[in-house]
Design a protein around this motif. Sequence first.
Motif, short mmCIF file in Angstrom:
data_model
loop_
_atom_site.label_atom_id
_atom_site.label_comp_id
_atom_site.label_asym_id
_atom_site.label_seq_id
_atom_site.Cartn_x
_atom_site.Cartn_y
_atom_site.Cartn_z
N PRO A 82 58.47 124.45 85.40
CA PRO A 82 57.26 123.46 85.67
C PRO A 82 56.40 124.24 86.13
O PRO A 82 56.25 125.09 87.17
N THR A 85 52.08 127.14 81.68
CA THR A 85 51.04 126.63 80.74
C THR A 85 51.15 127.11 79.28
O THR A 85 51.45 128.52 79.41
N THR A 99 51.15 121.80 80.13
CA THR A 99 51.75 122.11 81.31
C THR A 99 53.16 121.76 81.03
O THR A 99 53.41 120.56 80.74
N THR A 101 56.60 120.49 82.12
CA THR A 101 56.93 119.35 83.15
C THR A 101 58.67 119.68 83.40
O THR A 101 59.25 119.15 84.35
N GLU A 124 52.21 114.49 74.60
CA GLU A 124 53.03 115.66 75.16
C GLU A 124 53.42 116.65 73.96
O GLU A 124 52.86 116.30 72.95
N TYR A 148 59.60 120.43 77.89
CA TYR A 148 58.79 119.16 77.74
C TYR A 148 57.32 119.73 78.48
O TYR A 148 57.27 120.26 79.48
N ALA A 149 56.40 119.00 77.91
CA ALA A 149 55.14 119.44 78.50
C ALA A 149 54.18 118.23 78.26
O ALA A 149 54.23 117.34 77.50
N ARG A 150 52.96 118.19 79.19
CA ARG A 150 52.18 117.36 79.02
C ARG A 150 50.64 117.72 78.62
O ARG A 150 50.37 119.10 79.15
N THR A 152 47.05 118.83 79.37
CA THR A 152 46.40 118.96 80.70
C THR A 152 44.90 119.09 80.57
O THR A 152 44.15 119.38 81.47
#
Length: 160
Positions: A82, A85, A99, A101, A124, A148-150, A152
């Motif tokens: 987490p 990037t 980024t 998560t 995401e 998993y990423a969101r 940003t």
Amino acid sequence: MLPHSVPTRIDIPAIDVHHTLITLGQNPDGSVQVPSLDDVAVPGWARFSPTPGEQGPAVIVGHVDSAEHGAGVFFRLGDLRPGDTFTVGRADGTVAEFTITGVDRYAKDAFPTLAVYGNTRQAEARLITCGGSFNPDTGNYTDNIVAYARLTGSRPAPTP
């Protein structure tokens, strides 16, 4: 969030991934098509998923390795943490910034399809590869690794 635009490349500095993306479809059984084992360095975007930056989970898959070709593009996917990037270049000249998560490992026979592929309210991404033990009888790994990423941020792509 960003408008629809086909992804063209992915850069994940923490695991030294810098590669163009291919577009993948679905297998006849509805499962995600994976890149060819002829070149395990090539990751692919699943075209049935949102494009990176759109609302929902953009799905990018890559091989962990192969007996014939060695380490694959996502060999170190499980090393992501987490806060790490990555960026995805898009055909419209923008770069979507993500980024991490979380990173999880799931037994293939207990894969949480809805959690990985289900709709989300944000933009995401899901980075997916194989993991766990290799079963020589089936020629497959027992697990999947999912990062998993969101979204940003975004920016214009650098001009060459």
